[in-house]
Design a protein around this motif. Structure first.
Motif, mmCIF file in Angstrom:
data_model
loop_
_atom_site.group_PDB
_atom_site.id
_atom_site.type_symbol
_atom_site.label_atom_id
_atom_site.label_comp_id
_atom_site.label_asym_id
_atom_site.label_seq_id
_atom_site.Cartn_x
_atom_site.Cartn_y
_atom_site.Cartn_z
ATOM 1 N N ILE A 74 -6.084 -18.224 1.868
ATOM 2 C CA ILE A 74 -7.052 -19.174 2.401
ATOM 3 C C ILE A 74 -7.162 -20.394 1.483
ATOM 4 N N VAL A 75 -7.042 -20.169 0.169
ATOM 5 C CA VAL A 75 -7.077 -21.286 -0.783
ATOM 6 C C VAL A 75 -5.846 -22.170 -0.592
ATOM 7 N N THR A 76 -4.689 -21.540 -0.440
ATOM 8 C CA THR A 76 -3.464 -22.298 -0.186
ATOM 9 C C THR A 76 -3.570 -23.100 1.094
ATOM 10 N N ALA A 77 -4.162 -22.501 2.132
ATOM 11 C CA ALA A 77 -4.308 -23.187 3.420
ATOM 12 C C ALA A 77 -5.204 -24.409 3.297
ATOM 13 N N VAL A 78 -6.334 -24.248 2.631
ATOM 14 C CA VAL A 78 -7.258 -25.375 2.452
ATOM 15 C C VAL A 78 -6.613 -26.475 1.614
ATOM 16 N N ALA A 79 -5.942 -26.093 0.531
ATOM 17 C CA ALA A 79 -5.293 -27.079 -0.341
ATOM 18 C C ALA A 79 -4.201 -27.832 0.419
ATOM 19 N N THR A 80 -3.438 -27.118 1.224
ATOM 20 C CA THR A 80 -2.373 -27.767 2.007
ATOM 21 C C THR A 80 -2.960 -28.739 3.024
#
Length: 269
Positions: free
Chosen positions: A120-126
């Motif tokens: 979820i962190v990767t998704a938000v950062a992307t």
């Protein structure tokens, strides 16, 4: 003093715990598979065995939506797996065969970091990254995000395979007047092939099944199978969703089986 060998099967409670874990892991998958063959319009009532919902996936009212979503999923997964596997192969070659260089440890950490960061962190950062550079969300943003996310998954089996190959093979080739390029393409690369195939398959499955990152970076009107399934489930679970889920499960099983036989055939050589 000789080390004692322990048989884990002899430990008390091993079989019950193993059986419980297998039930928790596979019972839901079995239920979905069985009810995908249910002839009833309801997922709670059993009315006999039928393949009507598999036919409905290809010919029913939602068939066009699922066909487009499947095309998007498979094309993105193939391209993302191909590109990420290529990058992972080059990265593994540099990390393992490149000797010591500055920031080697940092580079390894950067490659492994996506495995430890919550998705979820990767998704938000992307998503924030694409918005900050003004990149319009759509098919291409999903593809770029999947390539970046799949690189560490492809890197793991490739690097593990390369670490098991002694550099004496390449040195012997160069002693016989082969260039470094020839030693890599004709000696090292064929020996690495089982790891490369395993890395490609793992990256393909990760990309095909991904929902969280895809749901964040996809644009309006662009769907993959996981997001299309999620959209349909929000309106109520239908038997055709179980049929699609079963077919996705079958694809994953086939890919894992191929990876197993590739690694097994290599170990017997």
């Amino acid at each position: 003093m000789a080390s004692r060998k322990y048989d884990i099967k002899s430990f008390p409670g091993f079989l019950p715990i193993t059986a419980l874990c297998l039930v928790i892991l596979y019972a839901p998958l079995l239920v979905v598979t069985v009810y995908s063959l249910n002839d009833s319009n309801s997922i709670t009532n059993w009315e006999g065995v039928s393949f009507r919902w598999y036919v409905d996936v290809f010919t029913g009212p939602e068939s066009d939506k699922f066909k487009i979503a499947a095309w998007n999923s498979f094309t993105i997964a193939i391209v993302a797996a191909t590109v990420s596997t290529t990058i992972a192969t080059l990265a593994a070659t540099a990390m393992i065969r490149g000797g010591r260089f500055r920031l080697r440890t940092v580079s390894f950490g950067l490659i492994s970091l996506p495995l430890m960061v919550p998705e979820i962190v990767t998704a938000v950062a992307t998503l924030i990254f694409f918005n900050s550079i003004g990149f319009t969300r759509g098919y291409l943003t999903i593809l770029v995000a999947h390539i970046a996310f799949c690189i560490p998954f492809a890197y793991m089996p490739i690097s593990a395979r390369m670490q098991g190959i002694e550099d004496s093979y390449e040195q012997a080739a160069m002693d016989l007047y082969a260039s470094k390029r020839q030693a890599f393409t004709k000696i090292l690369l064929p020996l690495m092939l089982p790891g490369i195939i395993s890395g490609f398959i793992l990256a393909f499955i990760i990309s095909l099944d991904d929902f969280i990152i895809t749901n964040f970076v996809k644009g309006a009107g662009v769907e993959t199978l996981p997001t299309a399934i999620f959209g349909s489930v929000k309106q109520g679970i239908k038997p055709n969703i179980m049929a699609i889920s079963t077919m996705l499960l079958a694809v994953s099983i086939v890919m894992v089986t191929i990876s197993y036989f590739v690694s097994k055939s290599d170990n017997t050589k």
